[in-house]
Design an enzyme around this catalytic site. Structure first.
Site, mmCIF file in Angstrom:
data_model
loop_
_atom_site.group_PDB
_atom_site.id
_atom_site.type_symbol
_atom_site.label_atom_id
_atom_site.label_comp_id
_atom_site.label_asym_id
_atom_site.label_seq_id
_atom_site.Cartn_x
_atom_site.Cartn_y
_atom_site.Cartn_z
ATOM 1 N N LEU A 89 -9.925 -112.450 7.448
ATOM 2 C CA LEU A 89 -10.931 -113.459 7.777
ATOM 3 C C LEU A 89 -11.008 -113.652 9.289
ATOM 4 O O LEU A 89 -12.032 -113.412 9.919
ATOM 5 C CB LEU A 89 -10.574 -114.784 7.085
ATOM 6 C CG LEU A 89 -11.325 -116.039 7.558
ATOM 7 C CD1 LEU A 89 -12.812 -115.932 7.248
ATOM 8 C CD2 LEU A 89 -10.715 -117.293 6.932
ATOM 9 N N ASP A 90 -9.911 -114.103 9.853
ATOM 10 C CA ASP A 90 -9.795 -114.363 11.291
ATOM 11 C C ASP A 90 -8.374 -113.991 11.697
ATOM 12 O O ASP A 90 -7.470 -114.810 11.526
ATOM 13 C CB ASP A 90 -10.080 -115.836 11.574
ATOM 14 C CG ASP A 90 -9.786 -116.242 13.017
ATOM 15 O OD1 ASP A 90 -9.666 -115.359 13.875
ATOM 16 O OD2 ASP A 90 -9.650 -117.455 13.266
ATOM 17 N N PRO A 91 -8.170 -112.734 12.111
ATOM 18 C CA PRO A 91 -9.164 -111.743 12.525
ATOM 19 C C PRO A 91 -9.703 -110.905 11.369
ATOM 20 O O PRO A 91 -8.995 -110.636 10.412
ATOM 21 C CB PRO A 91 -8.372 -110.858 13.487
ATOM 22 C CG PRO A 91 -6.975 -110.886 12.927
ATOM 23 C CD PRO A 91 -6.781 -112.288 12.404
ATOM 24 N N ASP A 131 -14.656 -112.458 11.473
ATOM 25 C CA ASP A 131 -15.139 -112.955 12.767
ATOM 26 C C ASP A 131 -15.507 -111.802 13.691
ATOM 27 O O ASP A 131 -16.510 -111.870 14.415
ATOM 28 C CB ASP A 131 -14.093 -113.863 13.418
ATOM 29 C CG ASP A 131 -12.752 -113.182 13.647
ATOM 30 O OD1 ASP A 131 -12.459 -112.171 12.980
ATOM 31 O OD2 ASP A 131 -11.978 -113.671 14.492
#
Length: 382
Positions: A130-132, A135
């Site tokens: 997700l993050d990273p 994004d």
């Protein structure tokens, strides 16, 4: 570059924590064989039962020796373990010529092994969650769209904020869905970013928390880690002058005030006390089966061209968990699963890969994620 070892079709998924979700089920649909490795074989079997995957994946008791004995060239090892444990797994993969994938940032210990991995012909896939992860996909897509519209001479502001928060706000404005020590540790780490065209470092990131409106709702955001290297990673044109460039964390409105006592402890800097505080917070504000979580990822890019033309674009992912799966598990495991499937299809080169290396890959992967039901929106104004 060595030829890439052809994928064998077998996936070893290591760990079944809070971020293991429907992505594992998608792999069971496509891989020839999936093995879930957990602390014990019983725990692995229980996790498969909870995910509705009994009979579709093989439970295993995890240990480096046991994993090594079962690894064959071309297998894919997916690490859901804490980031400090990735390097040991990658070392095993290099020896056995098995591919490696995780959702974490590239650590120095992993980076040191990339050359050997490339010589062995294996893929090292990182930052694919997700993050990273998502994004990066959003940012690459926005930069490519803006560059096509504006050209190579411009100024810009790029912000990327992500957070996992309670779907129903509590007094603390947060519930812990991952290790509290990690949450507190991130707050104790200085953050480097660009503000008003100048490089800035916040020694205590929470002290620069500010309001941030997303789709009409006010959140609180602060920078984290080191944003600056991502200017190059996102392929921003060298002729674009940065006004703002920050990657950071998103929290519910009221978070800063609710955490005041925590910040006082962090400022005191007593490691023993902070470790105890992490345990206390985990016990007081856990994410339970009765609590639905919410993931918000907002990436925005505003560009002003040399002749006064403007372009603005933003991606928003705003997802609430349900009885079947948490939002965090879905948002981490699905892009990771997609990345692994590209390894299985022999689509990636040997050596280091991140979720998004190019705008073309970003468009492709975002289209695939959307087709699999991971919802997000794109808005463009010019």
């Amino acid at each position: 570059m060595s030829d890439v070892v052809r994928a064998s079709g077998t996936v070893h998924w290591i760990g079944a924590g809070l971020s293991t979700g429907s992505g594992l089920a998608l792999l069971c649909d496509t891989a020839e064989r999936v093995r879930l490795w957990h602390r014990t074989e019983e725990r692995a079997a229980q996790a498969l039962d909870h995910l509705g995957l009994t009979g579709r994946a093989e439970p295993r008791a995890f240990g480096l020796a046991a994993l090594t004995a079962e690894l064959a060239p071309g297998d894919v090892v997916v690490s859901m373990l804490p980031a400090p444990e990735h390097a040991a797994l990658l070392a095993v993969c290099v020896r056995r010529r098995a591919h490696f994938a995780c959702s974490s940032y590239v650590s120095e210990a992993v980076l040191e092994q990339v050359s050997a991995a490339e010589k062995a012909g294996i893929v090292v896939l990182t930052e694919a969650g997700l993050d990273p992860g998502i994004d990066h996909l959003f940012a690459h897509s926005l930069v490519a769209r803006a560059r096509e519209a504006i050209g190579d001479e411009a100024s810009y502001s790029l912000t990327s904020y992500c957070g996992g928060v309670p779907a129903v706000p509590n007094d603390f404005r947060y519930r812990f869905s991952w290790a509290p020590a990690g949450v507190l540790g991130a707050l104790r780490s200085p953050a480097r970013y660009l503000q008003d065209g100048e490089e800035t470092t916040a020694e205590r990131p929470w002290e620069v928390t500010r309001p941030h409106v997303v789709d009409g709702e006010t959140f609180e955001v602060y920078p984290n880690r080191d944003s600056v290297p991502f200017i190059e990673q996102y392929g921003l044109p060298t002729g674009w002058r940065p006004r703002t460039f920050v990657r950071g964390t998103l929290r519910l409105e009221g978070w800063l005030r609710a955490w005041d006592a925590v910040f006082e402890e962090l400022k005191a800097g007593d490691d023993t006390r902070i470790a105890a505080l992490a345990r206390e917070l985990a016990a007081t504000y856990p994410t339970t089966d009765a609590d639905h979580d919410r993931v918000v990822l907002a990436v925005s890019l505003d560009v002003a061209g040399a002749k006064g033309e403007t372009w603005s674009g933003s991606y928003l992912l705003d997802l609430v968990g349900d009885e079947e799966e948490s939002a965090m598990a879905r948002c981490v495991s699905r892009p990771l699963s997609l990345a692994v499937r590209h390894i299985l299809s022999d689509d990636l080169p040997s050596g280091l890969n991140r979720a998004a290396e190019t705008a073309e890959r970003s468009r492709e992967w975002l289209s695939e994620l959307a087709g699999e039901g991971l919802e997000f929106t794109l808005r463009v104004d010019q």
